[in-house]
Scaffold this active site. Structure first.
Site, short mmCIF file in Angstrom:
data_model
loop_
_atom_site.label_atom_id
_atom_site.label_comp_id
_atom_site.label_asym_id
_atom_site.label_seq_id
_atom_site.Cartn_x
_atom_site.Cartn_y
_atom_site.Cartn_z
N GLU A 77 0.84 -1.20 0.00
CA GLU A 77 0.00 0.00 0.00
C GLU A 77 0.88 1.26 0.00
O GLU A 77 1.86 1.34 0.71
CB GLU A 77 -0.89 0.00 1.24
CG GLU A 77 -1.83 1.19 1.33
CD GLU A 77 -2.67 1.19 2.60
OE1 GLU A 77 -3.73 1.83 2.58
OE2 GLU A 77 -2.26 0.56 3.60
N LYS A 157 -9.86 2.01 -2.25
CA LYS A 157 -10.06 1.59 -0.87
C LYS A 157 -11.44 2.01 -0.39
O LYS A 157 -11.79 3.20 -0.40
CB LYS A 157 -8.96 2.20 0.00
CG LYS A 157 -8.89 1.67 1.43
CD LYS A 157 -7.67 2.27 2.13
CE LYS A 157 -7.42 1.67 3.50
NZ LYS A 157 -6.17 2.21 4.10
N CYS A 208 -5.71 -2.82 2.89
CA CYS A 208 -5.44 -2.60 4.31
C CYS A 208 -6.70 -2.64 5.18
O CYS A 208 -7.20 -3.71 5.50
CB CYS A 208 -4.68 -1.29 4.49
SG CYS A 208 -3.78 -1.18 6.07
#
Length: 331
Positions: A77, A157, A208
């Site tokens: 990331e 995300k 994440c």
């Protein structure tokens, strides 16, 4: 189960079932997918970050003696910039839609990855970078690039990292970023990743904090057929020791997928974002079959994708769900 070496790489030859009786004989060569995760630490200069990432990707394509060359590479990331909400705008780049050729832009970071992919005939899960969307908003965006340098998939995300842990870490991605609004699973039909496998896997993308929301991963598996889930990430030294292994293993068990968790490395000088490191490969049984340390390194693994079907036959949770009582649905 991984062997970690002092010159910065680690390897696990085969990711297979952890308990006697789970596997059915030796893995078939037609089900094995060699890959490499690159755990690196970006700095403040974008050009330097691109050069460093390219060097680590080149290194990842030189596996230990006696092991096959990776067919799939992965970055962490925010690999092209410091992980700092206030600075994402300074490093944001345009990311076009899937199907676009990336060799000459518009993203300098992805163009570098695309040229490397084409040069070596390899596919790359290109971690995530700050994206400046056509709407002017900023996103944390992961991509997948094929051996022709073409963008195969793009995931923004969904869940932004807004946390305040007493005595630990405070971080607010929403101060600068906008969350995505769709699930991302790359269909394996036609073998877009050029794996050479008879049954190429459907690849799901998370970033994440997304991993903390099991509904997302379950929808990827139950409704979109994911067999492999990739999660570029940057857990920190507060959340990492508590939840990194737990969450990655849990999502692998939930979905009976292979889980690839590629982290950024921890800064040696202790400055900047305190990334946890410990990139992982987890099999569909929930076993960690390869793990990195905290510093910069390459993690090699060879997945036996037959284990996905074996796990799902042995413990058929997908067939045993009580849809008369509960169900997941996409909006």
């Amino acid at each position: 189960m991984a062997e970690t070496h002092g010159d910065g790489w680690a390897t696990m030859l085969e990711a297979t079932a952890p308990e006697a009786g789970m596997a059915e004989g030796q893995p078939s060569p037609g089900t094995l997918l060699p890959l490499a995760l690159v755990q690196l630490q970006p700095g403040a200069d974008p050009a330097t970050n691109r050069r460093a990432a390219e060097a680590w990707l080149e290194r990842a394509l030189q596996p230990p003696a006696g092991t096959p060359n990776p067919k799939l590479l992965m970055l962490p990331e925010i690999w092209n910039a410091p992980y700092a909400a206030a600075r994402f705008a300074d490093y944001a780049e345009p990311v076009p839609e899937p199907g676009s050729l990336l060799l000459d832009g518009p993203s300098a970071s992805l163009a570098m990855v695309a040229r490397l992919a084409m040069r070596h005939g390899v596919s790359v899960i290109a971690g995530s970078i700050p994206e400046r969307g056509s709407d002017g908003r900023l996103y944390n965006t992961a991509t997948v690039i094929d051996p022709d340098g073409r963008l195969l998939a793009k995931h923004r995300k969904v869940h932004l990292f807004d946390v305040d842990v007493p005595g630990g870490i405070r971080f607010r991605e929403s101060d600068s970023l906008t969350g995505g609004n769709r699930l991302t699973v790359l269909d394996g039909a036609g073998d877009p990743l050029a794996t050479g496998l008879a049954q190429p896997p459907n690849l799901g993308l998370l970033i994440c904090y997304d991993i903390r929301f099991p509904e997302l991963a379950l929808l990827m598996q139950q409704q979109l057929g994911a067999a492999l889930i990739a999660c570029p990430a940057a857990f920190n030294t507060t959340t990492g020791p508590r939840h990194w292994h737990l969450l990655m293993r849990a999502r692998a068990v939930d979905t009976q997928c292979f889980l690839l968790a590629c982290s950024s490395a921890r800064p040696e000088d202790g400055e900047g974002y305190p990334s946890y490191g410990h990139s992982l490969v987890v099999d569909p049984w929930g076993t960690v079959v390869a793990e990195a340390g905290s510093g910069e390194q390459v993690l090699h693994a060879q997945l036996d994708l037959e284990q996905v079907a074996l796990a799902r036959r042995a413990i058929p949770t997908s067939q045993q769900r009580r849809h008369d009582l509960y169900q997941l649905s996409q909006v």
